[in-house]
Design a protein around this motif. Structure first.
Motif, PDB file in Angstrom:
ATOM      1  N   PRO A 183       0.839  -1.206   0.000  1.00 31.00           N
ATOM      2  CA  PRO A 183       0.000   0.000   0.000  1.00 31.00           C
ATOM      3  C   PRO A 183       0.876   1.259   0.000  1.00 31.00           C
ATOM      4  N   ASN A 184       0.429   2.281  -0.695  1.00 31.93           N
ATOM      5  CA  ASN A 184       1.117   3.582  -0.803  1.00 31.93           C
ATOM      6  C   ASN A 184       2.457   3.506  -1.526  1.00 31.93           C
ATOM      7  N   PRO A 202       4.937   3.815  -4.643  1.00 34.41           N
ATOM      8  CA  PRO A 202       4.866   4.657  -5.852  1.00 34.41           C
ATOM      9  C   PRO A 202       4.514   3.843  -7.103  1.00 34.41           C
ATOM     10  N   SER A 203       3.814   4.495  -8.009  1.00 31.48           N
ATOM     11  CA  SER A 203       3.465   3.858  -9.281  1.00 31.48           C
ATOM     12  C   SER A 203       4.716   3.792 -10.158  1.00 31.48           C
ATOM     13  N   GLU A 204       4.618   3.068 -11.249  1.00 31.77           N
ATOM     14  CA  GLU A 204       5.754   2.949 -12.173  1.00 31.77           C
ATOM     15  C   GLU A 204       6.152   4.320 -12.714  1.00 31.77           C
ATOM     16  N   ASP A 205       5.172   5.175 -13.020  1.00 31.58           N
ATOM     17  CA  ASP A 205       5.467   6.526 -13.512  1.00 31.58           C
ATOM     18  C   ASP A 205       6.168   7.361 -12.432  1.00 31.58           C
ATOM     19  N   GLN A 206       5.724   7.195 -11.194  1.00 30.17           N
ATOM     20  CA  GLN A 206       6.360   7.929 -10.100  1.00 30.17           C
ATOM     21  C   GLN A 206       7.813   7.481  -9.910  1.00 30.17           C
ATOM     22  N   TRP A 207       8.068   6.169 -10.060  1.00 29.25           N
ATOM     23  CA  TRP A 207       9.439   5.674  -9.956  1.00 29.25           C
ATOM     24  C   TRP A 207      10.307   6.279 -11.053  1.00 29.25           C
ATOM     25  N   LYS A 208       9.761   6.376 -12.250  1.00 24.75           N
ATOM     26  CA  LYS A 208      10.522   6.956 -13.361  1.00 24.75           C
ATOM     27  C   LYS A 208      10.864   8.420 -13.077  1.00 24.75           C
TER      28      LYS A 208
END
Length: 116
Positions: free
Chosen positions: A17-18, A20-26
């Motif tokens: 939970p909470n 980061p999404s794949e886009d946030q990791w990028k």
């Protein structure tokens, strides 16, 4: 023929939970790529390296306490942003203890140094 053993670790296909999404990791990777790496103090560091490291830490503490940008700190010190970046990332090879202490006294004139 070798026998394949099953791993004792469970690998989850769903993030916690909470997380980061794949886009946030990028986006995080992009930001970190632009930053210079902080230099760590080796375990066998001598007294000069340890003193420089501690002096650099004082600039970081000051910046956090004052909640100012690197550029603002550079202005207060009267040096370039790149020199401040070197200090804040513990890249103190090009500094002498005298120079770091001189700069620190510009922003913290009440600083006291204890030699042990």
């Amino acid at each position: 023929m070798k026998k394949v053993t099953k791993s004792p670790y469970k690998i989850s296909k769903t993030p916690p939970p909470n997380w980061p999404s794949e886009d946030q990791w990028k986006e995080i990777d992009k930001k970190l790529d632009k930053k210079p790496a902080s230099k760590t103090l080796p375990s066998n560091a001598g007294p000069v390296e340890r003193t420089k490291h501690e002096l650099c830490a004082q600039f970081i503490k000051y910046r956090r306490h004052e909640d100012i940008s690197q550029r603002e700190l550079a202005q207060r010190l009267g040096v370039t942003d790149s020199r401040v970046s070197e200090i804040l990332n513990y890249n103190h090879d090009r500094f002498t203890i005298d120079k770091l202490l001189e700069l620190l006294c510009r922003i913290r004139p009440e600083v006291k140094i204890k030699v042990a």
